[in-house]
Enzyme design. Structure first.
Site, PDB file in Angstrom:
ATOM      1  N   ASP A 165      17.407 -25.479   4.270  1.00 24.42           N
ATOM      2  CA  ASP A 165      17.333 -24.524   3.177  1.00 24.42           C
ATOM      3  C   ASP A 165      15.908 -24.141   2.776  1.00 24.42           C
ATOM      4  O   ASP A 165      15.694 -23.110   2.176  1.00 24.42           O
ATOM      5  CB  ASP A 165      17.994 -25.140   1.932  1.00 24.42           C
ATOM      6  CG  ASP A 165      19.401 -24.640   1.742  1.00 24.42           C
ATOM      7  OD1 ASP A 165      19.762 -23.635   2.378  1.00 24.42           O
ATOM      8  OD2 ASP A 165      20.138 -25.265   0.955  1.00 24.42           O
ATOM      9  N   TYR A 181      -4.767 -19.546   5.125  1.00 25.65           N
ATOM     10  CA  TYR A 181      -4.500 -18.314   4.369  1.00 25.65           C
ATOM     11  C   TYR A 181      -4.648 -18.582   2.861  1.00 25.65           C
ATOM     12  O   TYR A 181      -5.303 -17.829   2.142  1.00 25.65           O
ATOM     13  CB  TYR A 181      -3.084 -17.860   4.717  1.00 25.65           C
ATOM     14  CG  TYR A 181      -2.525 -16.712   3.929  1.00 25.65           C
ATOM     15  CD1 TYR A 181      -2.788 -15.395   4.301  1.00 25.65           C
ATOM     16  CD2 TYR A 181      -1.680 -16.931   2.833  1.00 25.65           C
ATOM     17  CE1 TYR A 181      -2.232 -14.334   3.599  1.00 25.65           C
ATOM     18  CE2 TYR A 181      -1.129 -15.874   2.130  1.00 25.65           C
ATOM     19  CZ  TYR A 181      -1.412 -14.580   2.514  1.00 25.65           C
ATOM     20  OH  TYR A 181      -0.858 -13.533   1.811  1.00 25.65           O
ATOM     21  N   GLY A 233       0.825  -1.215   0.000  1.00 31.68           N
ATOM     22  CA  GLY A 233       0.000   0.000   0.000  1.00 31.68           C
ATOM     23  C   GLY A 233       0.858   1.264   0.000  1.00 31.68           C
ATOM     24  O   GLY A 233       0.593   2.220  -0.745  1.00 31.68           O
TER      25      GLY A 233
HETATM   26  P1  NDP Z   1       1.296  -5.650   5.382  1.00 28.21           P
HETATM   27  O1  NDP Z   1       1.264  -6.620   6.515  1.00 28.21           O
HETATM   28  O2  NDP Z   1       2.511  -4.789   5.201  1.00 28.21           O
HETATM   29  O3  NDP Z   1       0.011  -4.714   5.478  1.00 28.21           O
HETATM   30  C1  NDP Z   1      -1.261  -5.234   5.728  1.00 28.21           C
HETATM   31  C2  NDP Z   1      -2.261  -4.116   5.558  1.00 28.21           C
HETATM   32  O4  NDP Z   1      -3.574  -4.626   5.806  1.00 28.21           O
HETATM   33  C3  NDP Z   1      -2.044  -2.961   6.537  1.00 28.21           C
HETATM   34  O5  NDP Z   1      -2.359  -1.757   5.885  1.00 28.21           O
HETATM   35  C4  NDP Z   1      -3.071  -3.253   7.635  1.00 28.21           C
HETATM   36  O6  NDP Z   1      -3.504  -2.082   8.315  1.00 28.21           O
HETATM   37  C5  NDP Z   1      -4.214  -3.831   6.791  1.00 28.21           C
HETATM   38  N1  NDP Z   1      -5.121  -4.677   7.564  1.00 28.21           N
HETATM   39  C6  NDP Z   1      -4.837  -5.896   8.116  1.00 28.21           C
HETATM   40  N2  NDP Z   1      -5.923  -6.379   8.762  1.00 28.21           N
HETATM   41  C7  NDP Z   1      -6.921  -5.459   8.590  1.00 28.21           C
HETATM   42  C8  NDP Z   1      -8.275  -5.380   9.022  1.00 28.21           C
HETATM   43  N3  NDP Z   1      -8.838  -6.357   9.746  1.00 28.21           N
HETATM   44  N4  NDP Z   1      -8.993  -4.277   8.684  1.00 28.21           N
HETATM   45  C9  NDP Z   1      -8.438  -3.274   7.967  1.00 28.21           C
HETATM   46  N5  NDP Z   1      -7.161  -3.294   7.511  1.00 28.21           N
HETATM   47  C10 NDP Z   1      -6.405  -4.373   7.828  1.00 28.21           C
HETATM   48  O7  NDP Z   1       1.006  -6.475   4.069  1.00 28.21           O
HETATM   49  P2  NDP Z   1       1.662  -6.365   2.610  1.00 28.21           P
HETATM   50  O8  NDP Z   1       1.633  -4.959   2.138  1.00 28.21           O
HETATM   51  O9  NDP Z   1       2.936  -7.138   2.629  1.00 28.21           O
HETATM   52  O10 NDP Z   1       0.619  -7.235   1.776  1.00 28.21           O
HETATM   53  C11 NDP Z   1      -0.433  -6.649   1.027  1.00 28.21           C
HETATM   54  C12 NDP Z   1      -1.108  -7.740   0.245  1.00 28.21           C
HETATM   55  O11 NDP Z   1      -0.140  -8.383  -0.569  1.00 28.21           O
HETATM   56  C13 NDP Z   1      -1.739  -8.830   1.120  1.00 28.21           C
HETATM   57  O12 NDP Z   1      -2.996  -9.166   0.575  1.00 28.21           O
HETATM   58  C14 NDP Z   1      -0.757  -9.987   1.006  1.00 28.21           C
HETATM   59  O13 NDP Z   1      -1.419 -11.204   1.146  1.00 28.21           O
HETATM   60  C15 NDP Z   1      -0.210  -9.788  -0.382  1.00 28.21           C
HETATM   61  N6  NDP Z   1       1.122 -10.350  -0.654  1.00 28.21           N
HETATM   62  C16 NDP Z   1       2.240  -9.926   0.040  1.00 28.21           C
HETATM   63  C17 NDP Z   1       3.478 -10.466  -0.262  1.00 28.21           C
HETATM   64  C18 NDP Z   1       4.714 -10.027   0.450  1.00 28.21           C
HETATM   65  O14 NDP Z   1       5.797 -10.563   0.140  1.00 28.21           O
HETATM   66  N7  NDP Z   1       4.650  -9.071   1.372  1.00 28.21           N
HETATM   67  C19 NDP Z   1       3.639 -11.491  -1.308  1.00 28.21           C
HETATM   68  C20 NDP Z   1       2.422 -11.821  -1.993  1.00 28.21           C
HETATM   69  C21 NDP Z   1       1.227 -11.264  -1.653  1.00 28.21           C
HETATM   70  P3  NDP Z   1      -2.680  -1.511   9.620  1.00 28.21           P
HETATM   71  O15 NDP Z   1      -1.326  -1.089   9.136  1.00 28.21           O
HETATM   72  O16 NDP Z   1      -3.485  -0.367  10.089  1.00 28.21           O
HETATM   73  O17 NDP Z   1      -2.603  -2.665  10.585  1.00 28.21           O
END
Ligand code: NDP
Length: 322
Positions: free
Chosen positions: A278, A144, A18
């Site tokens: 690994d 998940y 984000g």
């Molecule tokens: P982060 O853990 O960095 O961020 C998660 C976000 O979701 C935060 O903005 C958090 O808000 C929000 N959030 C979580 N729970 C709730 C809730 N109940 N209500 C409202 N908001 C919520 O995740 P990433 O940016 O890493 O991941 C984003 C997407 O990408 C996800 O769908 C993940 O599955 C997917 N993804 C990520 C990968 C990676 O390597 N990181 C790889 C492949 C897919 P707050 O900060 O306020 O808690």
């Protein structure tokens, strides 16, 4: 997207992906904000998306025309293994609330975020978009993974029943500024950056677990963000799209360690603990579909992206997630 006013709602706007979209929208000459676009970045403080009433209130407040749906309950290996039901239910509820309200409020397009870990555990390589439902995912995070697979099922059903334009993307391992740099509960790159930083601070060895031989496809969060914007504007299908660097740009864990050492300017003892496991040797995904549709896209070279991430870590080390 239509030239009239658009309101683009990004759920999970405070997370790794984000924040990268926010950066691209503000800074990128090609993929940045266009005239008539209003971008809204949500955090969990705007409302808990597990709650149907809170989710509806968000849609009532912003009346989005487009949604990029990132918010998810995301966790490391042990968190998932200990609570597969929580990961399944929370994500199922969040995704159902988002897509239901998107349909009720007439949202023109939703792009939801899946993950390559949802693919079958036993598979052939390279993995491609047709294989999402071809067999059970890995046992460690089946909750998940199944909740994410259901997004694809819902997208298809919303399209068939109501003509909705809801789609999804599947990124490989993401890294970049604003990641979670926790030493245990994080992904490989941010965890190693933090470990190397501590070795440098304390004058202790930087020890990487395993042989360093496994291969992974890493995508820089800002490249992923550009591709999210492109998907929202240009991708026409309901079926998922893998967002990944090419197969030839897979890097070994040793290359990751070398790049971190270089970017950190770490000169101390750096070695591999080969008594540690690994993990899977490789999980290669194909980006053929993406490159056929968007052949001109240029990925940031891995070393450049890693260096930018390390510099961001160093500048923000006192305040980041770690
Ligand atoms: P982060 O853990 O960095 O961020 C998660 C976000 O979701 C935060 O903005 C958090 O808000 C929000 N959030 C979580 N729970 C709730 C809730 N109940 N209500 C409202 N908001 C919520 O995740 P990433 O940016 O890493 O991941 C984003 C997407 O990408 C996800 O769908 C993940 O599955 C997917 N993804 C990520 C990968 C990676 O390597 N990181 C790889 C492949 C897919 P707050 O900060 O306020 O808690």
């Amino acid at each position: 997207m239509s030239p009239s006013k658009s309101v683009i709602l990004v759920t999970g706007g405070s997370g790794l992906v984000g924040q990268a979209i926010h950066w691209v929208v503000e800074n990128d000459p090609k993929y940045g904000k266009r005239e008539g676009e209003e971008w809204v970045f949500l955090t969990s403080k705007d409302g808990n998306l597990i709650d149907p009433a809170a989710t509806k209130a968000i849609f009532e407040k912003y009346r989005p025309t487009h949604v990029i749906h990132l918010a998810a309950k995301v966790g490391g290996l042990f968190g998932n293994m200990a609570a597969n039901l929580d990961y399944f239910r929370d994500n199922l509820l969040i995704n159902d609330n988002i897509l239901h309200n998107a349909k009720e409020f007439g949202v023109q397009k939703v792009v939801s975020c899946l993950s390559t870990c949802i693919f079958p555990d036993k598979t052939t390589y390279p993995i491609d978009e047709t294989m999402v439902h071809h067999g059970p995912p890995h046992d460690s995070n089946f909750g998940y993974s199944h909740s994410k697979r259901m997004v694809d099922v819902m997208n298809r059903a919303y399209n068939e029943q109501f003509g909705c334009n809801f789609t999804s993307v599947i990124p490989t391992n993401v890294f970049g500024p604003h990641d979670n740099f926790h030493l245990v509960n994080s992904h490989v790159i941010p965890g190693l950056i933090h470990k190397c930083y501590l070795a440098q601070q304390n004058g202790t060895p930087f020890v990487m677990a395993g042989t360093g031989r496994p291969l992974r496809q890493f995508i820089y969060s800002r490249d992923l963000a550009r591709l999210f914007v492109w998907t929202l504007r240009e991708y026409k299908e309901i079926t998922p799209l893998i967002l990944s660097v090419p197969e030839e740009e897979e890097v070994s864990i040793k290359q990751v360690g070398d790049a971190i050492v270089k970017a950190m300017e770490y000169t101390g003892d750096y070695r591999f603990d080969t008594t540690k496991a690994d993990g899977q040797y490789k999980k290669t995904a194909s980006n053929k579909k993406l490159m056929t549709l968007n052949p001109d896209f240029k990925f940031t070279p891995f070393d450049v992206a890693l260096d930018e991430t390390v510099q961001w870590f160093k500048e923000n080390v006192d305040t980041i997630r770690k």
